[in-house]
Write a protein that holds these residues in place. Structure first.
Motif, PDB file in Angstrom:
ATOM      1  N   ASN A 134      13.683 -11.203 -12.050  1.00 16.61           N
ATOM      2  CA  ASN A 134      12.544 -10.725 -12.835  1.00 16.61           C
ATOM      3  C   ASN A 134      11.354 -10.432 -11.926  1.00 16.61           C
ATOM      4  N   LEU A 135      10.632  -9.355 -12.219  1.00 19.03           N
ATOM      5  CA  LEU A 135       9.452  -8.999 -11.438  1.00 19.03           C
ATOM      6  C   LEU A 135       8.331  -9.986 -11.733  1.00 19.03           C
ATOM      7  N   GLU A 136       7.810 -10.628 -10.667  1.00 24.43           N
ATOM      8  CA  GLU A 136       6.715 -11.591 -10.810  1.00 24.43           C
ATOM      9  C   GLU A 136       5.358 -10.901 -10.639  1.00 24.43           C
ATOM     10  N   TRP A 137       5.239 -10.067  -9.617  1.00 25.96           N
ATOM     11  CA  TRP A 137       4.019  -9.279  -9.421  1.00 25.96           C
ATOM     12  C   TRP A 137       4.301  -8.113  -8.485  1.00 25.96           C
ATOM     13  N   ARG A 138       3.386  -7.150  -8.484  1.00 29.98           N
ATOM     14  CA  ARG A 138       3.509  -5.979  -7.600  1.00 29.98           C
ATOM     15  C   ARG A 138       2.118  -5.578  -7.127  1.00 29.98           C
ATOM     16  N   PHE A 139       2.017  -5.281  -5.823  1.00 29.36           N
ATOM     17  CA  PHE A 139       0.746  -4.837  -5.245  1.00 29.36           C
ATOM     18  C   PHE A 139       0.939  -3.444  -4.672  1.00 29.36           C
ATOM     19  N   PHE A 140       0.172  -2.483  -5.194  1.00 30.85           N
ATOM     20  CA  PHE A 140       0.205  -1.120  -4.669  1.00 30.85           C
ATOM     21  C   PHE A 140      -0.760  -1.006  -3.495  1.00 30.85           C
ATOM     22  N   SER A 183      -7.558   8.934 -13.164  1.00 29.88           N
ATOM     23  CA  SER A 183      -7.821   9.159 -14.590  1.00 29.88           C
ATOM     24  C   SER A 183      -7.051   8.166 -15.458  1.00 29.88           C
ATOM     25  N   LEU A 184      -6.125   7.440 -14.847  1.00 27.56           N
ATOM     26  CA  LEU A 184      -5.344   6.426 -15.546  1.00 27.56           C
ATOM     27  C   LEU A 184      -5.838   5.039 -15.144  1.00 27.56           C
ATOM     28  N   PRO A 185      -5.555   4.012 -15.947  1.00 32.29           N
ATOM     29  CA  PRO A 185      -5.985   2.658 -15.563  1.00 32.29           C
ATOM     30  C   PRO A 185      -5.347   2.232 -14.237  1.00 32.29           C
ATOM     31  N   PHE A 186      -6.138   1.587 -13.390  1.00 35.33           N
ATOM     32  CA  PHE A 186      -5.598   1.075 -12.132  1.00 35.33           C
ATOM     33  C   PHE A 186      -4.720  -0.143 -12.410  1.00 35.33           C
ATOM     34  N   GLU A 187      -3.625  -0.256 -11.656  1.00 34.10           N
ATOM     35  CA  GLU A 187      -2.676  -1.352 -11.877  1.00 34.10           C
ATOM     36  C   GLU A 187      -3.268  -2.716 -11.550  1.00 34.10           C
ATOM     37  N   HIS A 188      -4.201  -2.766 -10.595  1.00 31.70           N
ATOM     38  CA  HIS A 188      -4.898  -4.016 -10.282  1.00 31.70           C
ATOM     39  C   HIS A 188      -6.270  -3.675  -9.708  1.00 31.70           C
ATOM     40  N   PRO A 189      -7.241  -4.594  -9.778  1.00 32.84           N
ATOM     41  CA  PRO A 189      -8.647  -4.282  -9.472  1.00 32.84           C
ATOM     42  C   PRO A 189      -8.892  -3.738  -8.071  1.00 32.84           C
ATOM     43  N   GLU A 190      -8.096  -4.170  -7.086  1.00 33.71           N
ATOM     44  CA  GLU A 190      -8.338  -3.736  -5.710  1.00 33.71           C
ATOM     45  C   GLU A 190      -8.246  -2.218  -5.560  1.00 33.71           C
ATOM     46  N   LEU A 191      -7.485  -1.577  -6.442  1.00 29.56           N
ATOM     47  CA  LEU A 191      -7.260  -0.136  -6.318  1.00 29.56           C
ATOM     48  C   LEU A 191      -8.491   0.684  -6.698  1.00 29.56           C
ATOM     49  N   PHE A 210      -1.788 -21.288   4.083  1.00 31.81           N
ATOM     50  CA  PHE A 210      -2.802 -20.695   3.211  1.00 31.81           C
ATOM     51  C   PHE A 210      -2.188 -20.087   1.947  1.00 31.81           C
ATOM     52  N   ASN A 211      -0.886 -20.281   1.773  1.00 33.71           N
ATOM     53  CA  ASN A 211      -0.156 -19.690   0.650  1.00 33.71           C
ATOM     54  C   ASN A 211      -0.459 -18.199   0.533  1.00 33.71           C
ATOM     55  N   GLN A 212      -0.403 -17.527   1.673  1.00 31.04           N
ATOM     56  CA  GLN A 212      -0.681 -16.096   1.718  1.00 31.04           C
ATOM     57  C   GLN A 212       0.549 -15.327   2.172  1.00 31.04           C
ATOM     58  N   LEU A 213       0.617 -14.090   1.721  1.00 28.20           N
ATOM     59  CA  LEU A 213       1.641 -13.162   2.177  1.00 28.20           C
ATOM     60  C   LEU A 213       0.928 -12.040   2.917  1.00 28.20           C
ATOM     61  N   TYR A 214       1.273 -11.860   4.197  1.00 28.29           N
ATOM     62  CA  TYR A 214       0.673 -10.785   4.982  1.00 28.29           C
ATOM     63  C   TYR A 214       1.631  -9.600   4.996  1.00 28.29           C
ATOM     64  N   ILE A 215       1.118  -8.446   4.638  1.00 28.10           N
ATOM     65  CA  ILE A 215       1.936  -7.239   4.672  1.00 28.10           C
ATOM     66  C   ILE A 215       1.295  -6.232   5.621  1.00 28.10           C
ATOM     67  N   GLY A 216       2.138  -5.483   6.324  1.00 27.55           N
ATOM     68  CA  GLY A 216       1.667  -4.382   7.151  1.00 27.55           C
ATOM     69  C   GLY A 216       2.005  -3.084   6.450  1.00 27.55           C
ATOM     70  N   THR A 217       1.031  -2.189   6.328  1.00 23.77           N
ATOM     71  CA  THR A 217       1.249  -0.958   5.572  1.00 23.77           C
ATOM     72  C   THR A 217       1.414   0.245   6.495  1.00 23.77           C
ATOM     73  N   GLY A 218       2.008   1.286   5.955  1.00 27.82           N
ATOM     74  CA  GLY A 218       2.412   2.435   6.755  1.00 27.82           C
ATOM     75  C   GLY A 218       1.424   3.585   6.761  1.00 27.82           C
ATOM     76  N   ALA A 233       0.284 -15.459  -2.377  1.00 23.79           N
ATOM     77  CA  ALA A 233       1.743 -15.357  -2.476  1.00 23.79           C
ATOM     78  C   ALA A 233       2.252 -15.609  -3.889  1.00 23.79           C
ATOM     79  N   ASP A 234       1.470 -16.308  -4.717  1.00 23.34           N
ATOM     80  CA  ASP A 234       1.895 -16.608  -6.086  1.00 23.34           C
ATOM     81  C   ASP A 234       1.557 -15.490  -7.063  1.00 23.34           C
ATOM     82  N   THR A 235       0.409 -14.823  -6.828  1.00 21.16           N
ATOM     83  CA  THR A 235      -0.088 -13.871  -7.825  1.00 21.16           C
ATOM     84  C   THR A 235      -0.123 -12.422  -7.344  1.00 21.16           C
ATOM     85  N   GLY A 236      -0.112 -12.212  -6.018  1.00 24.07           N
ATOM     86  CA  GLY A 236      -0.241 -10.865  -5.483  1.00 24.07           C
ATOM     87  C   GLY A 236      -1.674 -10.383  -5.396  1.00 24.07           C
ATOM     88  N   LYS A 237      -2.641 -11.227  -5.738  1.00 20.54           N
ATOM     89  CA  LYS A 237      -4.047 -10.840  -5.645  1.00 20.54           C
ATOM     90  C   LYS A 237      -4.473 -10.781  -4.180  1.00 20.54           C
TER      91      LYS A 237
END
Length: 740
Positions: free
Chosen positions: A247-253, A260-268, A298-306, A334-338
């Motif tokens: 099951n999908l827990e969270w997703r970060f774009f 013109s559409l709602p953003f999936e999460h506030p950071e966007l 720190f219960n963090q997930l570090y991602i490198g973007t392209g 890492a728990d929420t994707g925030k």
């Protein structure tokens, strides 16, 4: 102590039973205490045999955090959550290395690229291969226990920028997790290889998404990204799935969508202010195709973007802007994707400078203060040291020669651009090129010396705005092919040389780099630029494979070569090490390819030097130990005589047009200038391939081999033009061979 509902006799009996039970519990606890003391005297292999009987691949967060307590295993992608690729094992060391020999070899059944890091738990190895196939292997004998083929549609190869590779699996609580080229995340039973669940991770399967990276697992979540930003219409994101049911827990774009559409999460919403134009119609890029690191402290997930999609920012964001979160390191809960913080290595990304390269976590004393840091050597040539808690930039020294920017301003955190290297104005050459100063290949760390070992590259790129866009201001993204907004036909692109510098020759090195001072302590030069990632051990050794087909070991203190073994196959993947029955093993996948297929043999300069061309590219899983009992099979060199070509009626215009088509659609797999590497070198086409050329190129006659037809982009005239160019090159080079 009589129970109110019982008589005296019954109460006495019950109390006696309770006292007896209490005595048993006390005795049992004493036994457990005694067993703890005894366990220290039991050899590692006996202790782990108990775990193996309970459940195969029973890895969890606690075990990975405490990986140093069981150095005989390789539990996670970088061994533990710090991903330093440093092993405490030292049986193989500077004094014993001369006894290191092959113990076993497993034929992987492929001639395509092999990039994976194996996972080893209690004598069982889990490793992925081309086309996302997963193998479970007895790590002591090399016996294959099971194989799982996810049956990736071979037509998906057209969506792939850089070969049908896979960089590894994750193992967690008896399950094996991996991504597939066509975007699925699959969970297998670690003991049997049977499918437990699988889900499609793609938000749009019509777009050119792929998965080549290894997932990471922590606290019941499996994290996975995807690739495709060099292709068409792709928008980057990372997802967290429940390990038990998918099951999908969270997703970060990583880039904003249609505002013109709602953003999936506030950071966007914040990120969207750094874009202009209609970027969302082109996807935007920013894919998370490699670096995903969990930090338990720190219960963090570090991602490198392209990179941006397309590369040319004039097209995707015409009025500029930083284009967040392209080419960035992003820290997520890492728990929420925030998002907790971000650092962008390359604002206004337009050079294919991904920040997807491996991330290492470490403890360093920086300017007199102990810091928990992360370190990365992304494509852009600068080595970054960041505070893991806050994202503060601590260091940014160049680890290779750079001329696109002069330096990174530590106050602003931004690179200072070189105004003479603006390809919007003219065709220019830059360092690092699009391969980067460092690619996806792993880097390793020595916590004793505080040095990072990096497989670096020096390969310039010539950048020029796409002619059709320059002339018309219009750009059309084509499906299932490279869409960069820049010219790929280097024969028709002459760079400006007014700065007086000459383009340096293409080289590759292994360097020992001080992340705080920016000093290179030692370096080893290779014959080619595309080599494997390193492994560092407590035995004072750094292991690395290379494109010449050698697995080698260096003295970690001075870089002196202390051991070398010809394996007759080029190596991109990093080695791992483990121990069984008190014997240490070194294991590595040998199989060249990946993005290096585009350069081929460097237009003939490396002819006779690349193992993949010299001997063929027979993929193997090779495992060594002291006094190993096996021998590496010596291979004969291939006959590289170009066969006689058919005589065709082609004009110079046909050949020139074919050169341009080949550069844009064919070279990425078959090599620039018709000099292929691990995928068919078309100068050597068989009589049958010549005969059925149109059927193959247009109609997909060889789709099951990964060669999908191009009739949606090319017509019969185009196919003839490409064919004319290939035959022309082969004819001229055959004539040159015969004269020599």
């Amino acid at each position: 102590m009589a129970h109110p509902s019982l008589n005296r006799k019954s109460a006495i009996i019950i109390n006696a039973i309770l006292l007896f039970s209490l005595a048993l519990i006390i005795i049992y606890k004493l036994i457990l205490i005694s067993e703890v003391k005894i366990t220290k005297e039991i050899p590692i292999e006996n202790e782990t045999e108990v775990i193996k009987k309970e459940k195969i691949g029973n890895i969890n967060t606690e075990r990975i955090i405490n990986a140093n307590n069981e150095p005989q295993n390789w539990l996670s992608h970088g061994r533990d959550y710090h991903e330093q690729r440093y092993s405490p094992l030292n049986q193989i060391n500077l004094e014993t290395i001369n006894k290191l020999e092959l113990e076993w070899s497993l034929d992987m059944g492929t001639k395509r690229g092999l990039e994976a890091t194996p996972i080893i738990d209690n004598g069982i190895m889990f490793v992925s291969s081309t086309w996302s196939v997963v193998h479970a292997v007895d790590a002591k004998t090399g016996k294959e226990l099971w194989v799982y083929d996810p049956d990736v549609p071979r037509s998906w190869a057209r969506k792939v920028c850089c070969d049908v590779v896979n960089r590894g699996v994750a193992v967690w609580e008896g399950q094996v997790y991996f991504g597939t080229i066509d975007g699925r995340l699959i969970s297998l039973d670690a003991k049997t290889g049977k499918n437990i669940w699988e889900i499609n991770t793609l938000i749009d399967s019509d777009k050119d998404y792929t998965i080549t990276g290894a997932p990471r697992v922590a606290n019941g979540k499996v994290y996975i990204g995807n690739g495709g930003a060099d292709m068409g219409g792709v928008r980057g994101y990372v997802s967290a799935y429940n390990t038990k049911n998918g099951n999908l827990e969270w997703r970060f774009f990583t880039v904003p969508g249609d505002p013109s559409l709602p953003f999936e999460h506030p950071e966007l919403e914040m990120a969207s202010k750094t874009w202009t134009g209609q970027w969302w119609t082109m996807g935007g890029g920013g894919t998370v195709w490699n670096a995903i690191v969990f930090d338990p402290e720190f219960n963090q997930l570090y991602i490198g973007t392209g990179n941006g999609s397309p590369w040319n920012q004039q097209i995707r964001s015409p009025e500029g802007g930083d284009n967040l979160f392209l080419s960035s390191i992003v820290a997520l809960n890492a728990d929420t994707g925030k998002m907790n913080w971000y650092y962008q290595t390359t604002p206004e990304e337009r050079w294919d400078y991904t920040a997807t390269q491996d991330i290492i976590l470490a403890d360093l004393n920086v300017d007199g203060e102990d810091r928990k840091v992360l370190m990365q050597a992304p494509k852009n040539g600068f080595f970054y040291v960041l505070d893991r808690k806050t994202g503060e930039l601590l260091r940014a020294n160049n680890y290779v020669k750079t001329n696109w920017a002069t330096h990174v301003d530590l106050k602003t955190g931004r690179p200072v651009l070189n105004p003479n290297k603006d390809y919007y104005e003219k065709a220019i050459w830059i360092l690092p090129g699009t391969y980067g100063g460092h690619g996806w290949q792993a880097m390793s760390y020595d916590p004793k010396q505080k040095l990072v070992f990096i497989p670096t590259m020096e390969i310039a790129a010539v950048h020029r705005v796409k002619k059709t866009f320059e002339e018309t201001g219009l750009y059309k993204m084509l499906p299932e092919t490279v869409n960069t907004g820049t010219e790929f036909n280097l024969f028709d692109t002459v760079p400006d040389m007014s700065d007086g510098d000459n383009i340096p020759p293409i080289t590759g090195e292994l360097i020992a780099f001080d992340p705080l001072t920016g000093e290179t302590r030692w370096s080893v030069k290779h014959k080619q630029f595309w080599n494997g990632g390193p492994l560092t051990t407590a035995g004072g050794l750094v292991f690395q494979g290379n494109a010449s087909g050698f697995l080698e070991a260096y003295n970690a203190k001075n870089g002196k070569l202390v051991w070398s073994k010809n394996v007759y196959t080029g190596i991109m993947a990093p080695p791992v090490t483990y121990m069984i029955d008190e014997e240490q093993y070194i294991s590595i996948l040998a199989g060249d390819g990946g993005a290096s297929n585009f350069l081929g043999d460097n237009f003939g300069i490396w002819e006779g030097q690349l193992a993949s061309i010299k001997y063929g590219n027979y993929g193997k899983l090779l495992t060594f130990k002291l006094n190993g009992k096996s021998k590496i099979e010596a291979l004969e060199e291939k006959d590289l005589s170009i066969p006689e070509q058919p005589i065709i009626n082609a004009s110079l215009e046909d050949i020139k047009a074919g050169q341009d088509i080949y550069a844009n659609y064919c070279a990425i797999c078959h090599g620039s200038g018709v000099h292929g590497k691990t995928i068919s070198d078309l100068r050597y086409m068989s009589k049958e391939t010549h005969e059925y050329f149109n059927e193959i190129v247009l109609n997909g006659m060889l789709e099951e081999n990964g060669m999908k037809g191009f009739s949606d982009i090319l017509n019969e005239k185009n196919a003839f033009e490409v064919y004319s160019y290939i035959v022309d090159v082969a004819t001229k080079e055959r004539s040159l061979q015969q004269r020599n």
